[in-house]
Every structure is written in structure tokens, then in C-alpha cells.
Scaffold this motif. Structure first.
Motif, PDB file in Angstrom:
ATOM      1  N   ASP A 146      22.142   4.283 -27.474  1.00  0.00           N
ATOM      2  CA  ASP A 146      20.887   3.593 -26.985  1.00  0.00           C
ATOM      3  C   ASP A 146      20.892   2.132 -26.555  1.00  0.00           C
ATOM      4  O   ASP A 146      21.858   1.518 -27.370  1.00  0.00           O
ATOM      5  CB  ASP A 146      19.721   3.763 -27.884  1.00  0.00           C
ATOM      6  N   GLU A 147      20.274   1.614 -25.442  1.00  0.00           N
ATOM      7  CA  GLU A 147      20.279   0.185 -25.193  1.00  0.00           C
ATOM      8  C   GLU A 147      18.939  -0.394 -24.825  1.00  0.00           C
ATOM      9  O   GLU A 147      18.097   0.432 -23.967  1.00  0.00           O
ATOM     10  CB  GLU A 147      21.433  -0.106 -24.313  1.00  0.00           C
ATOM     11  N   GLU A 148      18.586  -1.465 -25.402  1.00  0.00           N
ATOM     12  CA  GLU A 148      17.111  -1.906 -25.048  1.00  0.00           C
ATOM     13  C   GLU A 148      17.017  -3.332 -25.260  1.00  0.00           C
ATOM     14  O   GLU A 148      17.970  -3.829 -26.077  1.00  0.00           O
ATOM     15  CB  GLU A 148      16.009  -1.218 -25.761  1.00  0.00           C
ATOM     16  N   VAL A 149      16.210  -4.034 -24.433  1.00  0.00           N
ATOM     17  CA  VAL A 149      16.007  -5.718 -24.680  1.00  0.00           C
ATOM     18  C   VAL A 149      14.758  -5.640 -25.571  1.00  0.00           C
ATOM     19  O   VAL A 149      13.884  -5.037 -25.600  1.00  0.00           O
ATOM     20  CB  VAL A 149      15.541  -6.266 -23.408  1.00  0.00           C
ATOM     21  N   VAL A 150      15.166  -6.328 -26.823  1.00  0.00           N
ATOM     22  CA  VAL A 150      14.080  -6.463 -27.536  1.00  0.00           C
ATOM     23  C   VAL A 150      13.864  -7.959 -28.202  1.00  0.00           C
ATOM     24  O   VAL A 150      14.933  -8.936 -27.610  1.00  0.00           O
ATOM     25  CB  VAL A 150      14.679  -6.038 -29.108  1.00  0.00           C
TER      26      VAL A 150
ATOM     27  N   SER B 225      12.172 -15.681 -26.975  1.00  0.00           N
ATOM     28  CA  SER B 225      13.642 -15.256 -26.687  1.00  0.00           C
ATOM     29  C   SER B 225      13.935 -13.689 -26.897  1.00  0.00           C
ATOM     30  O   SER B 225      13.422 -13.213 -27.832  1.00  0.00           O
ATOM     31  CB  SER B 225      14.480 -16.164 -27.085  1.00  0.00           C
ATOM     32  N   THR B 226      14.515 -13.113 -26.132  1.00  0.00           N
ATOM     33  CA  THR B 226      14.836 -11.938 -26.226  1.00  0.00           C
ATOM     34  C   THR B 226      16.643 -11.549 -26.052  1.00  0.00           C
ATOM     35  O   THR B 226      17.142 -12.516 -25.710  1.00  0.00           O
ATOM     36  CB  THR B 226      14.726 -10.985 -25.076  1.00  0.00           C
ATOM     37  N   HIS B 227      17.130 -10.446 -26.586  1.00  0.00           N
ATOM     38  CA  HIS B 227      18.568 -10.069 -26.533  1.00  0.00           C
ATOM     39  C   HIS B 227      18.622  -8.656 -26.553  1.00  0.00           C
ATOM     40  O   HIS B 227      17.506  -7.734 -26.629  1.00  0.00           O
ATOM     41  CB  HIS B 227      19.217 -10.364 -27.860  1.00  0.00           C
ATOM     42  N   THR B 228      19.915  -8.048 -26.226  1.00  0.00           N
ATOM     43  CA  THR B 228      19.926  -6.647 -25.890  1.00  0.00           C
ATOM     44  C   THR B 228      20.420  -6.181 -27.219  1.00  0.00           C
ATOM     45  O   THR B 228      21.121  -6.574 -28.005  1.00  0.00           O
ATOM     46  CB  THR B 228      21.212  -6.390 -24.810  1.00  0.00           C
ATOM     47  N   GLN B 229      19.763  -5.058 -27.682  1.00  0.00           N
ATOM     48  CA  GLN B 229      20.158  -4.408 -29.023  1.00  0.00           C
ATOM     49  C   GLN B 229      20.893  -3.032 -28.287  1.00  0.00           C
ATOM     50  O   GLN B 229      20.298  -2.379 -27.752  1.00  0.00           O
ATOM     51  CB  GLN B 229      18.918  -3.899 -29.708  1.00  0.00           C
ATOM     52  N   ARG B 230      22.118  -2.749 -28.716  1.00  0.00           N
ATOM     53  CA  ARG B 230      22.827  -1.616 -28.425  1.00  0.00           C
ATOM     54  C   ARG B 230      23.202  -0.882 -29.382  1.00  0.00           C
ATOM     55  O   ARG B 230      23.708  -1.344 -30.556  1.00  0.00           O
ATOM     56  CB  ARG B 230      24.129  -2.143 -27.552  1.00  0.00           C
ATOM     57  N   THR B 231      22.793   0.512 -29.511  1.00  0.00           N
ATOM     58  CA  THR B 231      23.249   1.381 -30.604  1.00  0.00           C
ATOM     59  C   THR B 231      24.650   2.286 -30.314  1.00  0.00           C
ATOM     60  O   THR B 231      24.377   2.850 -29.241  1.00  0.00           O
ATOM     61  CB  THR B 231      22.154   2.236 -30.936  1.00  0.00           C
ATOM     62  N   ILE B 232      25.299   2.104 -31.094  1.00  0.00           N
ATOM     63  CA  ILE B 232      26.665   2.844 -30.607  1.00  0.00           C
ATOM     64  C   ILE B 232      26.902   3.994 -31.790  1.00  0.00           C
ATOM     65  O   ILE B 232      26.484   3.739 -32.945  1.00  0.00           O
ATOM     66  CB  ILE B 232      27.762   2.086 -30.273  1.00  0.00           C
TER      67      ILE B 232
END
Lengths: 269, 138
Positions: free
Chosen positions: A241-245, B2-9
Motif C-alpha cells: 500500500d502507498e498513500e500520501v499522509v 506538510s505531507t509525505h508518502t507512507q509506503r507499506t511493504i
């Protein structure tokens, strides 16, 4: 322990990217919790019964059997409900290569370095899979031991008195009874020894106790720890999964560069 | 904000054929092991039990074919009681003499039994038995 260079694009650290490593899914965590409760209760009550402690024997023996059912039925349900995770686990614990030999030669993944080689540089420990060699060997012991405990426990329960609530009664004679009881005791002692090491490394030992949170919280593993200890596994992971948070205070505390960028953007405004 | 990308692997979705085979082999192997171990124990005990039942049957059959099957109908035992252990009668079966000469004990009670035997002579047991039988006949 030697960190390996991560070449898997999905698992590489980048500015502005927060990596969450999903290690144990919900069904695995529930199964593990049931097994842990069942095993610890059965271990304690088993020792109390074995050493003849002054406890209400019939109640303790019955509860030992019932929690034993939980101990074995949780993995049995898990195998059916989540065959993929179970197969992946079995595939990992039965897979050995040169890195596993290196882990044992380290010695024992470098865990013995502080005790046996105090004033010497640490040994090289090859990168490991999702589970290191010690965990894989312990996993085999726990699976085989669990199956043996379940079989002998079932026969002991069905063989004694009226059997299992009078529904299942199996007569295996005095010789068979002696053999089954002895096998149950021996397997239980071996399992308790493996469990003691597993519990110490997973929950107490300061270098590895982050694993405790992975199994008993949300199933996500610490990135730095995983890169250090399970680099080979990191190479095989895929994006789920990938999302901007939005940046959270925890994220900004862990990523000073993001904090600076955020404060810069606020000043520009 | 501000935002950032959260990636779940995580682990790949699929499993390899090797993993599937090992998983299936473990599950099926466990069931087979449980059935086999249980079956061996139950089967072995059944065979032993059948042998015991057959042997018991033979012993009972042999016993039933005998003309004298019980000690209380054995003429020699009756004579022994009538002439010595309880003179003049078969009953009562327990007299001091029969107790002294025919009865025994096992295990922890042996020492007390030996002490009891040493405390009294055979003559005194005979006298007591004779006196008792006089009372019994009267």
C-alpha cells in the motif's frame, strides 16, 4: 551483524518516504497469542502437576487439558484459514543455505559475542531471511514438539478415567500409558527450554526485544532493526500500500530533514 | 500542513510451489502422524487385549471341565477341616488353627503377621480351636 545494501526499490529509503514493514498479519498475531496463552498455562500447570504441588488436582488437570485444546486448535484453524502464511512460514524454516552456516559459525548469530569474545571485534553475521537461523531451528522444534505434545496429550486424556468427557475413550494399556506419559514429559521439557530462549530474545534481550511489539501490537517491524538483522528478507518484499499522509509529530521527530523542510515552507508562507 | 508518502511493504502475495508443498506436507504429515501413532498404540493394545481374552477363555474352559472346581467341594480339604482345622465340622472355616496354618499376608503386613505367629505356639492354637469348637457345637 553486517548490514547489507538494499537493492530492492520497494524497500529502499528515500527522502519524504516513510517505510512500514508489515511482518505479521492479524490472523498470525491472534494465533500466536492463543498459542502463547495455551502454552504458558499448560507449562505452568504441567510442572505443578508433575511435581505434586498442593493444588486442586482435578481442576488443574482439566484446565490443563482445555488450554491444551486452545494451544493446538489455534494453529490448526490458522493452517486452514491462512494456508498461504502458514506455507510461507514452513517454507522459510525449512530453507537453509550458506548464510545459515555463517549465522551458526558467528557464533549463534553473534549473540554469544558479548559473553565469549568480550574484547574482540564482533563476528560477521550473514544477512538473514524473515527468520534467522536460530528462529528457524526453534520454529521446527516448536512445530514438531507441538504436534507431539498434541498427540500424546490427546491419548493421555482419552486414556485416563472416563476419557474425554465420556465421549472419547481410548485404552492403550499400561505399557502404552507409561510410554505416552514419558514422551509427553520429555517433549514438554524440551519445548519449555526452547520457549525460555524464545521469550528471552523476543521480549527481554534489549537488542532484539523490538520483535515483541511486532507480534503483539500492529504487526509492523522496525526498519532499522529489519535492515540490520533481516536484510535478505527486505530484498524480497513488495509494496502492499502507498498513500500520501500528513506529517505526524512522531514522523517529524524521526526525520529531521522533513521537519526542516516543513518549517521552511511555513516561513515562506 | 506538510505531507509525505507512507509506503507499506510486506511479503509477496503469492507463495512459491515449494512453500505450498512444504505447507501441505506439514499439515497432512501431522494428521498422518497423529493417526499412525494413535493407531499403533490402540492397535497394539487391542492385539494384546485379544490375546488376554483368548487365554482367559481357555483357562475358564479348562476349569469348567474339571470335576473339582472349588476348594470347598474338595473332599481332601473337607477332611482336613473335619479332622484337624475345625474338628468335627467343616464350618466355621476360620478357626485359630486354620488361621495359623493356612492364612498368610503380603507386603507391609508381613512383619506383624510373623510377630503374631511367634507370640503363640501351635499347641496353644490347637487348645483354643478345640475349646472354640466345643462352644460352636453346643
Amino acid at each position: 551483524m553486517s548490514e547489507m545494501t538494499i537493492t530492492n526499490p520497494a524497500a529502499q529509503e528515500q527522502p519524504g518516504l516513510e517505510l512500514r514493514i508489515f511482518k505479521h498479519n492479524l490472523s498470525t498475531r491472534i494465533m500466536h497469542l492463543c498459542v502463547a496463552i495455551g502454552f504458558m498455562y499448560c507449562g505452568v500447570t504441567g510442572l505443578l502437576l508433575f511435581f505434586g504441588a498442593p493444588v486442586p488436582r482435578s481442576f488443574v488437570a482439566l484446565s490443563h487439558c482445555l488450554l491444551g485444546v486452545l494451544f493446538i486448535s489455534a494453529p490448526a484453524v490458522y493452517v486452514v484459514a491462512n494456508f498461504r502464511s502458514f506455507s510461507r512460514f514452513m517454507g522459510t524454516i525449512f530453507h537453509y543455505d550458506r548464510d545459515d552456516v555463517g549465522w551458526i559459525a558467528a557464533p549463534m548469530g553473534g549473540y554469544l559475542d558479548p559473553y565469549l569474545f568480550r574484547n574482540k571485534p564482533p563476528h560477521y553475521v550473514p544477512p538473514q531471511e524473515k527468520y534467522n537461523t536460530g528462529q528457524k531451528l526453534a520454529g521446527i522444534c516448536l512445530v514438531l514438539g507441538g504436534v507431539m505434545l498434541a498427540i500424546t496429550g490427546f491419548l493421555m486424556w482419552a486414556n485416563a478415567g472416563e476419557g474425554i468427557f465420556g465421549l472419547v475413550k481410548i485404552d492403550i494399556g499400561p505399557g502404552g500409558t507409561w510410554f505416552i506419559w514419558t514422551l509427553h514429559y520429555v517433549m514438554a521439557l524440551l519445548m519449555l527450554a526452547v520457549f525460555a530462549v524464545h521469550f528471552f530474545l523476543g521480549a527481554i534481550y534489549k537488542e532484539t526485544n523490538v520483535e515483541f511489539g511486532t507480534m503483539f501490537k500492529d504487526g509492523t517491524a522496525d526498519y532499522a532493526y529489519t535492515k540490520k538483522k533481516h536484510g535478505k528478507w527486505l530484498q524480497s518484499l513488495e509494496v502492499i500500500d502507498e498513500e500520501v499522509v500528513e506529517d505526524t509529530p512522531e514522523y517529524l521527530a524521526q526525520h529531521p530533514e522533513a521537519k526542516q523542510a516543513a518549517s521552511g515552507a511555513a516561513q515562506e508562507k | 500542513m506538510s505531507t509525505h508518502t507512507q509506503r507499506t511493504i510486506g511479503d509477496p502475495k503469492g507463495i512459491t510451489r515449494r512453500e505450498a508443498l512444504i505447507g501441505a506436507a506439514t499439515a497432512i504429515g501431522s494428521i498422518l502422524a497423529a493417526t499412525a501413532i494413535g493407531g499403533v498404540f490402540v492397535g497394539t493394545y487391542k492385539k494384546v487385549y485379544e490375546y488376554i481374552a483368548k487365554r482367559k477363555g481357555v483357562l475358564y474352559a479348562n476349569d469348567q471341565a474339571r470335576p473339582l472346581r472349588t476348594s470347598h467341594s474338595n473332599p481332601e480339604i473337607i477332611a482336613l477341616y473335619e479332622q484337624y482345622l475345625s474338628p468335627g465340622a467343616v464350618a466355621p472355616s476360620r478357626t485359630e488353627l486354620s488361621h495359623r496354618l493356612c492364612h498368610t499376608v503380603y507386603g507391609k503386613n508381613v512383619e506383624a503377621h510373623v510377630a503374631e505367629l511367634k507370640s503363640r505356639s501351635l499347641e496353644s492354637a490347637e487348645q483354643e480351636t478345640h475349646a472354640y469348637m466345643e462352644t460352636f457345637k453346643a
